[in-house]
Design a protein around this motif. Sequence first.
Motif, PDB file in Angstrom:
ATOM      1  N   ASP A   1     -15.039 -14.751  20.118  1.00  0.00           N
ATOM      2  CA  ASP A   1     -15.136 -15.231  21.504  1.00  0.00           C
ATOM      3  C   ASP A   1     -15.963 -16.513  21.570  1.00  0.00           C
ATOM      4  O   ASP A   1     -15.618 -17.460  22.290  1.00  0.00           O
ATOM      5  CB  ASP A   1     -15.770 -14.158  22.395  1.00  0.00           C
ATOM      6  N   ILE A   2     -17.069 -16.539  20.823  1.00  0.00           N
ATOM      7  CA  ILE A   2     -17.933 -17.724  20.803  1.00  0.00           C
ATOM      8  C   ILE A   2     -17.191 -18.918  20.210  1.00  0.00           C
ATOM      9  O   ILE A   2     -17.252 -20.038  20.736  1.00  0.00           O
ATOM     10  CB  ILE A   2     -19.226 -17.435  20.007  1.00  0.00           C
ATOM     11  N   ILE A   3     -16.471 -18.679  19.103  1.00  0.00           N
ATOM     12  CA  ILE A   3     -15.732 -19.772  18.453  1.00  0.00           C
ATOM     13  C   ILE A   3     -14.666 -20.332  19.392  1.00  0.00           C
ATOM     14  O   ILE A   3     -14.471 -21.544  19.475  1.00  0.00           O
ATOM     15  CB  ILE A   3     -15.113 -19.290  17.129  1.00  0.00           C
ATOM     16  N   GLU A   4     -13.985 -19.459  20.109  1.00  0.00           N
ATOM     17  CA  GLU A   4     -12.984 -19.923  21.074  1.00  0.00           C
ATOM     18  C   GLU A   4     -13.625 -20.802  22.143  1.00  0.00           C
ATOM     19  O   GLU A   4     -13.052 -21.795  22.586  1.00  0.00           O
ATOM     20  CB  GLU A   4     -12.279 -18.727  21.715  1.00  0.00           C
ATOM     21  N   HIS A   5     -14.844 -20.443  22.546  1.00  0.00           N
ATOM     22  CA  HIS A   5     -15.568 -21.221  23.556  1.00  0.00           C
ATOM     23  C   HIS A   5     -15.972 -22.596  23.001  1.00  0.00           C
ATOM     24  O   HIS A   5     -16.018 -23.583  23.745  1.00  0.00           O
ATOM     25  CB  HIS A   5     -16.816 -20.453  24.006  1.00  0.00           C
ATOM     26  N   ILE A   6     -16.215 -22.676  21.693  1.00  0.00           N
ATOM     27  CA  ILE A   6     -16.578 -23.944  21.046  1.00  0.00           C
ATOM     28  C   ILE A   6     -15.387 -24.908  21.046  1.00  0.00           C
ATOM     29  O   ILE A   6     -15.559 -26.120  21.097  1.00  0.00           O
ATOM     30  CB  ILE A   6     -17.056 -23.678  19.592  1.00  0.00           C
TER      31      ILE A   6
ATOM     32  N   ASP B   1      -4.182 -19.276  18.214  1.00  0.00           N
ATOM     33  CA  ASP B   1      -3.793 -19.131  19.617  1.00  0.00           C
ATOM     34  C   ASP B   1      -4.464 -20.178  20.505  1.00  0.00           C
ATOM     35  O   ASP B   1      -4.060 -20.358  21.652  1.00  0.00           O
ATOM     36  CB  ASP B   1      -4.140 -17.734  20.129  1.00  0.00           C
ATOM     37  N   SER B   2      -5.491 -20.842  19.957  1.00  0.00           N
ATOM     38  CA  SER B   2      -6.205 -21.840  20.751  1.00  0.00           C
ATOM     39  C   SER B   2      -5.349 -23.088  20.953  1.00  0.00           C
ATOM     40  O   SER B   2      -4.781 -23.630  20.010  1.00  0.00           O
ATOM     41  CB  SER B   2      -7.513 -22.235  20.053  1.00  0.00           C
ATOM     42  N   LYS B   3      -5.281 -23.559  22.188  1.00  0.00           N
ATOM     43  CA  LYS B   3      -4.513 -24.776  22.461  1.00  0.00           C
ATOM     44  C   LYS B   3      -5.237 -26.020  21.967  1.00  0.00           C
ATOM     45  O   LYS B   3      -4.649 -27.101  21.887  1.00  0.00           O
ATOM     46  CB  LYS B   3      -4.238 -24.896  23.967  1.00  0.00           C
ATOM     47  N   TYR B   4      -6.517 -25.883  21.631  1.00  0.00           N
ATOM     48  CA  TYR B   4      -7.309 -27.036  21.177  1.00  0.00           C
ATOM     49  C   TYR B   4      -7.169 -27.265  19.676  1.00  0.00           C
ATOM     50  O   TYR B   4      -7.330 -28.380  19.195  1.00  0.00           O
ATOM     51  CB  TYR B   4      -8.788 -26.838  21.529  1.00  0.00           C
TER      52      TYR B   4
ATOM     53  N   ASN C   1       3.623 -21.746  13.133  1.00  0.00           N
ATOM     54  CA  ASN C   1       2.463 -22.627  13.259  1.00  0.00           C
ATOM     55  C   ASN C   1       2.204 -23.170  14.654  1.00  0.00           C
ATOM     56  O   ASN C   1       1.174 -23.781  14.892  1.00  0.00           O
ATOM     57  CB  ASN C   1       2.564 -23.792  12.262  1.00  0.00           C
ATOM     58  N   LYS C   2       3.126 -22.963  15.571  1.00  0.00           N
ATOM     59  CA  LYS C   2       2.898 -23.381  16.963  1.00  0.00           C
ATOM     60  C   LYS C   2       2.500 -24.859  17.053  1.00  0.00           C
ATOM     61  O   LYS C   2       1.645 -25.247  17.858  1.00  0.00           O
ATOM     62  CB  LYS C   2       1.828 -22.504  17.616  1.00  0.00           C
ATOM     63  N   GLY C   3       3.099 -25.662  16.175  1.00  0.00           N
ATOM     64  CA  GLY C   3       2.807 -27.089  16.196  1.00  0.00           C
ATOM     65  C   GLY C   3       1.524 -27.486  15.510  1.00  0.00           C
ATOM     66  O   GLY C   3       1.144 -28.654  15.514  1.00  0.00           O
ATOM     67  N   LYS C   4       0.861 -26.532  14.871  1.00  0.00           N
ATOM     68  CA  LYS C   4      -0.414 -26.807  14.199  1.00  0.00           C
ATOM     69  C   LYS C   4      -0.203 -26.972  12.697  1.00  0.00           C
ATOM     70  O   LYS C   4       0.764 -26.468  12.132  1.00  0.00           O
ATOM     71  CB  LYS C   4      -1.414 -25.681  14.476  1.00  0.00           C
ATOM     72  N   ILE C   5      -1.130 -27.663  12.061  1.00  0.00           N
ATOM     73  CA  ILE C   5      -1.101 -27.827  10.604  1.00  0.00           C
ATOM     74  C   ILE C   5      -1.842 -26.643   9.982  1.00  0.00           C
ATOM     75  O   ILE C   5      -3.006 -26.392  10.311  1.00  0.00           O
ATOM     76  CB  ILE C   5      -1.758 -29.152  10.183  1.00  0.00           C
ATOM     77  N   ILE C   6      -1.161 -25.932   9.089  1.00  0.00           N
ATOM     78  CA  ILE C   6      -1.782 -24.791   8.398  1.00  0.00           C
ATOM     79  C   ILE C   6      -1.691 -25.053   6.900  1.00  0.00           C
ATOM     80  O   ILE C   6      -0.596 -25.152   6.344  1.00  0.00           O
ATOM     81  CB  ILE C   6      -1.074 -23.469   8.745  1.00  0.00           C
ATOM     82  N   GLN C   7      -2.847 -25.154   6.247  1.00  0.00           N
ATOM     83  CA  GLN C   7      -2.881 -25.538   4.827  1.00  0.00           C
ATOM     84  C   GLN C   7      -3.793 -24.615   4.020  1.00  0.00           C
ATOM     85  O   GLN C   7      -4.817 -24.147   4.519  1.00  0.00           O
ATOM     86  CB  GLN C   7      -3.381 -26.975   4.695  1.00  0.00           C
ATOM     87  N   SER C   8      -3.391 -24.359   2.789  1.00  0.00           N
ATOM     88  CA  SER C   8      -4.245 -23.687   1.810  1.00  0.00           C
ATOM     89  C   SER C   8      -4.527 -24.667   0.684  1.00  0.00           C
ATOM     90  O   SER C   8      -3.629 -25.418   0.275  1.00  0.00           O
ATOM     91  CB  SER C   8      -3.559 -22.439   1.245  1.00  0.00           C
TER      92      SER C   8
END
Length: 275
Positions: free
Chosen positions: A65-70, A111-114, A149-156
Motif C-alpha cells: 500500500d505504501i509503495i503504491e502511494h509512492i 497494476d499501477s498506472k504510474y 504487460n499492460k504497455g509496461k516494460i518487464i525485464q529480467s
Amino acid sequence: MKEKVLITGACGTIGYQLLKYHINNKDHVVGIDINENEIAILEKEFNSNDIAFFPLDVYNDYSLDIIEHIKPTVIIHAAVLKNTRFNELFSKYYHDVNVNSTIKFTNRMLDSKYLKRFIFLSSDEAYNPCNYFGKDKLEVENILKEIKNKGKIIQSVRFPFVLESKGSVYNIFKKQAENNLPLTLTDKKIKKIATNVSTFIEIWNDFYNHVFQNGVFDFDIGEEISIYKLAKDIIKEIHSNSKIEIIGLREGEILNRNIVKIKENKVRNKIFKIN
C-alpha cells in the motif's frame, strides 16, 4: 524527464550500487530493505531530498500500500534470499519468498498506472540450474515473460556472482585470513564465474539507457576464477598465517556447472537477449 526509481534490497551490494547510480543519474530514488539498521545508516549517508528510505518487507500488504502511494515509475527488484546452502535446506520457505512473493509483488505493482518499467534482477544460475536458487530465478523469469504487460516494460537481468557482494566467499575468506583462521574451501577444484561491481554498473548504464524491450537479458561479464587460487591470493595479500582447509561440497554445490547459452541475440556490447 528523470524517473522515480524504487529499489528493493537497497542494503545489498548491488542494491547499494544501484542507489548510487540512480542518484548520480538525478533520479528521485526510493530505497527499501527489511534491514532497518542498515537502512538507517544509508539514510544518514545519503541525506538528500532526492532519496527516501523505508525499512519494509516489500511483500507485506501494508508495505505494498505504501509503495503504491509512492507511485514509482521504475522498479528494480533486487531483494532476494540468496544463500545457496540455506536455500537447499529450507527450499519451501525460500521458494515462497523468492518466487511466490516476488510474483505477488510484481502483479500488484504492474497494476499501477504510474509504473513504466519493472526490472527483476536474476542470476546466471538460471542457466541450466543445478540448485534451488537457480531454479527459483528461472521460474520467476518464465512467469514474468507470460505476464500481460499492460504497455509496461518487464525485464529480467542475468549476471554472474559479484565478488565484492556481502556474504561472498571473497569476504568470508578475507575475514578468516585477517583473524588467522583456516580458509574453509569446499573443494580444491571448484571454480566460479565472477565479476565486480564496477563492471556491473558499467553494463547497467548501457542496459538501462538503451535496452527497452521486454524479455530476459544476459550481462555477459565476468570470468571463471579458481576459488582455491582466490584463497591463496588473499592469504598472501594479507600476510596471514591461515591455512586452507577442504571441507567438502555443500548442499547445492557442484564442481562442474554447464552454463548452456543457446538462442541468444546480441543487443548491445556484452548484453544479450535470451529468446
